[in-house]
Design a protein around this motif. Structure first.
Motif, mmCIF file in Angstrom:
data_model
loop_
_atom_site.group_PDB
_atom_site.id
_atom_site.type_symbol
_atom_site.label_atom_id
_atom_site.label_comp_id
_atom_site.label_asym_id
_atom_site.label_seq_id
_atom_site.Cartn_x
_atom_site.Cartn_y
_atom_site.Cartn_z
ATOM 1 N N ALA A 100 23.062 90.486 33.990
ATOM 2 C CA ALA A 100 24.200 89.657 34.382
ATOM 3 C C ALA A 100 25.508 90.278 33.905
ATOM 4 O O ALA A 100 26.512 90.266 34.620
ATOM 5 N N VAL A 101 25.498 90.835 32.703
ATOM 6 C CA VAL A 101 26.698 91.487 32.168
ATOM 7 C C VAL A 101 27.046 92.706 33.024
ATOM 8 O O VAL A 101 28.211 92.923 33.369
ATOM 9 N N ALA B 93 30.611 83.443 45.532
ATOM 10 C CA ALA B 93 29.170 83.162 45.530
ATOM 11 C C ALA B 93 28.569 83.377 44.146
ATOM 12 O O ALA B 93 27.745 82.585 43.679
ATOM 13 N N ALA B 94 28.994 84.441 43.459
ATOM 14 C CA ALA B 94 28.494 84.714 42.108
ATOM 15 C C ALA B 94 28.942 83.618 41.137
ATOM 16 O O ALA B 94 28.155 83.171 40.289
ATOM 17 N N ALA B 95 30.180 83.181 41.245
ATOM 18 C CA ALA B 95 30.682 82.118 40.369
ATOM 19 C C ALA B 95 29.943 80.807 40.624
ATOM 20 O O ALA B 95 29.612 80.078 39.682
ATOM 21 N N ALA B 96 29.682 80.509 41.887
ATOM 22 C CA ALA B 96 28.934 79.292 42.217
ATOM 23 C C ALA B 96 27.524 79.368 41.648
ATOM 24 O O ALA B 96 27.014 78.389 41.095
ATOM 25 N N GLY B 97 26.897 80.527 41.766
ATOM 26 C CA GLY B 97 25.557 80.701 41.210
ATOM 27 C C GLY B 97 25.546 80.550 39.704
ATOM 28 O O GLY B 97 24.655 79.915 39.128
ATOM 29 N N ALA B 98 26.544 81.119 39.041
ATOM 30 C CA ALA B 98 26.635 80.989 37.585
ATOM 31 C C ALA B 98 26.873 79.536 37.195
ATOM 32 O O ALA B 98 26.316 79.048 36.210
ATOM 33 N N GLY B 99 27.683 78.842 37.975
ATOM 34 C CA GLY B 99 27.944 77.433 37.704
ATOM 35 C C GLY B 99 26.699 76.575 37.842
ATOM 36 O O GLY B 99 26.465 75.667 37.049
ATOM 37 N N VAL B 100 25.870 76.885 38.842
ATOM 38 C CA VAL B 100 24.625 76.149 39.057
ATOM 39 C C VAL B 100 23.699 76.315 37.851
ATOM 40 O O VAL B 100 22.963 75.405 37.487
ATOM 41 N N ARG C 257 13.398 79.318 46.433
ATOM 42 C CA ARG C 257 13.681 80.763 46.432
ATOM 43 C C ARG C 257 14.869 81.183 45.571
ATOM 44 O O ARG C 257 15.141 82.364 45.445
ATOM 45 N N ALA C 258 15.596 80.269 44.985
ATOM 46 C CA ALA C 258 16.769 80.623 44.174
ATOM 47 C C ALA C 258 16.377 81.205 42.828
ATOM 48 O O ALA C 258 17.197 81.829 42.164
ATOM 49 N N GLY C 259 15.144 81.030 42.438
ATOM 50 C CA GLY C 259 14.687 81.541 41.160
ATOM 51 C C GLY C 259 14.640 83.052 41.107
ATOM 52 O O GLY C 259 14.783 83.647 40.043
ATOM 53 N N TYR C 260 14.431 83.701 42.255
ATOM 54 C CA TYR C 260 14.383 85.162 42.274
ATOM 55 C C TYR C 260 15.708 85.755 41.810
ATOM 56 O O TYR C 260 15.736 86.657 40.992
ATOM 57 N N GLY C 261 16.809 85.231 42.330
ATOM 58 C CA GLY C 261 18.131 85.719 41.926
ATOM 59 C C GLY C 261 18.436 85.376 40.481
ATOM 60 O O GLY C 261 18.987 86.192 39.743
ATOM 61 N N ALA C 262 18.067 84.176 40.055
ATOM 62 C CA ALA C 262 18.314 83.761 38.673
ATOM 63 C C ALA C 262 17.517 84.626 37.703
ATOM 64 O O ALA C 262 18.027 85.016 36.654
ATOM 65 N N ALA C 263 16.278 84.940 38.052
ATOM 66 C CA ALA C 263 15.446 85.774 37.179
ATOM 67 C C ALA C 263 15.958 87.214 37.135
ATOM 68 O O ALA C 263 15.908 87.868 36.101
ATOM 69 N N ALA C 264 16.473 87.691 38.262
ATOM 70 C CA ALA C 264 16.963 89.067 38.324
ATOM 71 C C ALA C 264 18.259 89.240 37.534
ATOM 72 O O ALA C 264 18.518 90.309 36.990
#
Length: 172
Positions: A147-148, A28-35, A134-141
């Motif tokens: 992220a590191v 899920a994390a890799a998919a999110g990073a890919g997006v 709602r995906a912006g909340y995770g991207a902003a966080a």
């Protein structure tokens, strides 16, 4: 005939569940990073919508994708642009309300009045081509140092899972 008792889950089963859940989280994390990363290769940049000025079309907290190669806007297009003086700009996403010879008049869908400043084509970053509500909340966080740290914790959890599966640690 005697009924056999069900054996309770043992250590191996617990470790297996841990590892499966960890791999699902990693995928899920890799998919999110890919997006967030791969569209940049095609000139598409993600932005997080922080206000409700574009509701109901784009809700606050949504992640939008802006085609930075398409800066020619028409009436009705949703565009992301720079607003304010150079050096103190704010990134804004609104709809083109009207096109004039001098530039564009923009307005948020939820706003009662149009934006006071006339938008010129040079200030347009690009046009909106996609929305993830709602995906912006995770991207902003998870930007920058967070992220590191999240990647380091995920890596540590994988190391811990490997250690749990070592013969010296196994309890079955």
């Amino acid at each position: 005939m005697k009924k056999q008792k069900k054996k309770p889950w043992g250590y191996r089963h617990a470790v297996m569940v841990y590892e499966v859940m960890l791999w699902l989280l990693t995928i899920a994390a890799a998919a999110g990073a890919g997006v967030l990363f791969f569209p940049k290769l095609a000139g598409v940049r993600p932005y997080v919508i922080l206000s409700s000025s574009m509701e109901p079309a784009i809700a606050a907290g949504s992640l939008i994708f802006v085609n930075t190669r398409d800066r020619k806007a028409e009436e009705g297009d949703v565009v992301t642009f720079l607003l304010g003086e150079e050096g103190r700009e704010t990134v804004v996403t609104h709809r083109i309300h009207r096109v004039t010879k001098e530039g564009y008049i923009t307005k948020g869908d939820h706003n009662d009045v149009a934006d006071p400043a006339l938008l010129t084509q040079e200030r347009i970053i690009g046009t909106c081509i996609g929305i993830l509500p709602r995906a912006g909340y995770g991207a902003a966080a998870l930007n920058g140092k967070r992220a590191v740290w999240a990647a380091a914790v995920l890596f540590g959890m994988h190391v811990f899972g490997i250690m749990l599966d070592m013969p010296e640690v196994r309890k079955d």
